[in-house]
Write an enzyme that holds these catalytic residues in place. Structure first.
Site, short mmCIF file in Angstrom:
data_model
loop_
_atom_site.label_atom_id
_atom_site.label_comp_id
_atom_site.label_asym_id
_atom_site.label_seq_id
_atom_site.Cartn_x
_atom_site.Cartn_y
_atom_site.Cartn_z
N TYR A 241 64.95 45.65 29.60
CA TYR A 241 65.86 46.44 28.76
C TYR A 241 65.08 46.81 27.52
O TYR A 241 64.47 45.94 26.89
CB TYR A 241 67.08 45.60 28.36
CG TYR A 241 68.18 45.64 29.38
CD1 TYR A 241 68.73 46.85 29.79
CD2 TYR A 241 68.70 44.47 29.92
CE1 TYR A 241 69.74 46.89 30.74
CE2 TYR A 241 69.72 44.50 30.87
CZ TYR A 241 70.23 45.72 31.27
OH TYR A 241 71.23 45.76 32.20
N ASP A 269 69.75 53.02 33.49
CA ASP A 269 71.14 53.40 33.75
C ASP A 269 72.14 52.68 32.85
O ASP A 269 73.33 52.67 33.12
CB ASP A 269 71.50 53.15 35.24
CG ASP A 269 71.31 51.69 35.64
OD1 ASP A 269 71.12 50.83 34.75
OD2 ASP A 269 71.36 51.41 36.86
N HIS A 361 73.24 50.11 39.42
CA HIS A 361 73.44 48.85 38.69
C HIS A 361 74.57 48.02 39.33
O HIS A 361 75.43 47.46 38.65
CB HIS A 361 73.77 49.18 37.23
CG HIS A 361 73.39 48.13 36.22
ND1 HIS A 361 72.48 48.37 35.22
CD2 HIS A 361 73.80 46.87 36.02
CE1 HIS A 361 72.36 47.30 34.46
NE2 HIS A 361 73.15 46.37 34.93
O1 173 Z 1 74.95 44.18 34.65
C1 173 Z 1 74.91 43.40 33.70
O2 173 Z 1 75.79 42.57 33.54
C2 173 Z 1 73.80 43.51 32.78
O3 173 Z 1 72.86 44.15 33.11
C3 173 Z 1 73.84 42.90 31.45
C4 173 Z 1 73.35 43.60 30.38
C5 173 Z 1 73.41 43.06 29.13
C6 173 Z 1 73.93 41.81 28.93
C7 173 Z 1 74.40 41.08 29.99
C8 173 Z 1 74.34 41.64 31.25
#
Ligand code: 173
Length: 503
Positions: A241, A269, A361
């Site tokens: 991320y 995404d 996702h």
């Molecule tokens: O899909 C998710 O739950 C995920 O990608 C996510 C993103 C940030 C924090 C916790 C989960």
């Protein structure tokens, strides 16, 4: 100044039990979190619940072990505590929890588990409700979540016969790395919600079964803990991320490369996290709604569940021009995870990416996004037509994730041009229900399914799984029937209201 050498007594820590002075204990260490209360992504309320107390049990599933040390300045690390002097946080076992524990004890033996769907059914029954809600939840009406698997139902086989399938081999290479199956364990957040060892269950199973794990940015275990648990030479990928602070991103990426990560999957995404209402409802039940609906001092709306709060670092400003920068900071193959149409796959190819994951996702972002397997068909057609590429392709690899439950799903994706597919939730459900043995069983089931289905379609190796072996001519037909599973039964306010009025 850090005073980590100091040993405090539980009594001393217990005095700091208010908003004005708030100390907490995590893994035997004492931290002054008074100034951090309003910055905590999960809100101040949950910390205040443990003010002056041991918060380890609450902290562990949601945070990597180093989260607290990296977020708090060294002068807030007050030292160790003699745990014998700390009053135990009373764990109240509710009737509901007792009933859950009974269900765990009454689980069917693993020998009765025949396919990956079975794990999901057991997990729903035996997991903590909040953990199940978090793993299983998907965006809005969960239509894409269902479509991900349903799309595979629109692809049928055209098997070949009389091919001497005595020996069949479904091993392959992914980004130049060996894998015993054309699938990898895709990144999923918060692995400890399902089992105390969290993502390490996946690391160990990947080593044992010769497949590749993609480590998530938001794992419950720290990145280094996962890397340290790997066998020498075990291949791992990393899901990224992108942080608003590019220096942090750079540090993470270069550290991953230094530790031997073989592919960087940049998530594209999720500029904002989707609304997972099943998950959100849990938070509402757990906390005072008037409190959680307030935005924190940092403007983060905490009414939308913990996942949304902890994702507030993700940069919605990420764009195509950033890809050059990524290429300048790392030599790892770069893959965009979350591409949803051929136009973006083409742009990724033209930008020098090593591949794309056609993914929505796990249906957790944009509801009514199409399935990865459907997008694969248009990507292959258009990249062939516009760039003369054929697939599978060593230089630009296509991956699919979402809805994969059977080796036949994987074989369909490979036939249509994918190098490999990602599997996420089924593995979470396997280890949440049965621990490491669950993972073993899940992977053994997939191996067995590969062996049989390779024989039945007449493919002796991955190369022999060709487009002519499938009929995907109906793939773009979307049928959106009103789902008969849990939509209006368990993820709808009407049900909770009914339940309340009859309670
Ligand atoms: O899909 C998710 O739950 C995920 O990608 C996510 C993103 C940030 C924090 C916790 C989960």
């Amino acid at each position: 100044m850090a005073s980590t050498g100091r040993t405090l007594s539980g009594k001393e820590v217990a005095k700091h039990n208010s908003r004005e002075s708030c100390w907490i204990i995590v893994h035997g260490k004492v931290y002054d979190v008074t100034d951090f209360l309003d910055d905590h992504p999960g809100g101040s309320k949950i910390i205040l619940k443990y003010a002056g107390k041991d918060a380890t049990r609450e902290y562990d599933p949601i945070h990597p072990p180093d989260a607290i040390t990296t977020n708090l300045k060294p002068d807030k690390h007050l030292g160790s505590v003699d745990l014998n002097t700390v009053e135990k946080v009373e764990v109240i076992v509710t009737d509901e929890e007792r009933a859950r524990q009974d269900r765990v004890a009454a689980r069917p033996p693993l020998s009765e588990i025949l396919n990956l769907h079975d794990f999901e059914a057991i997990a729903k029954d035996v997991m903590h409700e909040k953990s199940w809600a978090y793993y299983s939840s998907a965006a809005d009406d969960e239509i894409t979540n269902r479509e991900n698997h349903a799309a595979f139902h629109r692809i049928w086989f055209r098997p070949r016969i009389l091919r001497n399938v005595n020996k069949v081999d479904w091993s392959t290479t992914i980004l130049g790395q060996k894998s015993k199956m054309p699938l990898y364990i895709t990144a999923t957040a918060l692995g400890k919600l399902g089992h105390p060892d969290g993502e390490l269950n996946l690391t160990r199973a990947a080593a044992k079964h010769g497949i590749i794990q993609m480590i998530p940015t938001l794992a419950s275990c720290s990145f280094d803990e996962i890397m340290d648990a790997a066998e020498p030479g075990q291949v791992q990928f990393f899901q990224l991320y992108v942080n608003k602070d590019r220096e942090i991103t750079k540090r993470i990426v270069q550290h991953a490369e230094k530790r031997g990560i073989k592919g960087l999957f940049i998530t594209v995404d999720a500029p904002q996290l989707g609304r997972r209402e099943k998950d959100m409802r849990q938070k509402f039940e757990a906390e005072d709604p008037s409190e959680v609906s307030k935005a924190g001092a940092d403007g983060v709306d905490r009414s939308q569940g913990a996942a949304r709060a902890i994702s507030s670092f993700i940069d919605p400003g990420l764009d195509w021009s950033d890809l050059k920068w990524f290429k300048s900071i790392t030599k790892m193959p770069l893959i965009l995870k979350g591409v949803q149409c051929w136009e973006d796959a083409l742009e990724a190819y033209d930008s020098g990416m090593a591949g794309v994951v056609l993914s929505n996702h796990g249906g957790r972002q944009l509801d009514f996004a199409r399935s990865g397997i459907e997008v694969l068909v248009e990507v292959v057609t258009n990249l062939k037509e516009k760039r003369g590429l054929s697939f599978p392709n060593e230089k630009f690899q296509l991956f699919v994730d979402g809805g994969v439950r059977r080796a036949t799903d994987v074989i369909k994706a490979v036939a249509l041009g994918a190098t490999a597919v990602g599997v996420g939730r089924p593995f979470l459900y396997a280890y949440s229900s049965y621990g490491p043995e669950g993972m073993d069983k899940a992977l053994q089931i997939l191996h067995d399914e590969f062996e049989m289905n390779m024989r039945l379609i007449g493919a002796r190796n991955i190369k022999e799984i060709v487009p002519e072996m499938v009929d995907a001519s109906n793939i773009h037909l979307h049928m959106v029937a009103v789902p008969s599973d849990n939509l209006y039964e368990s993820n709808c306010i009407a049900r909770s209201l009914t339940a309340v009025s009859y309670a």
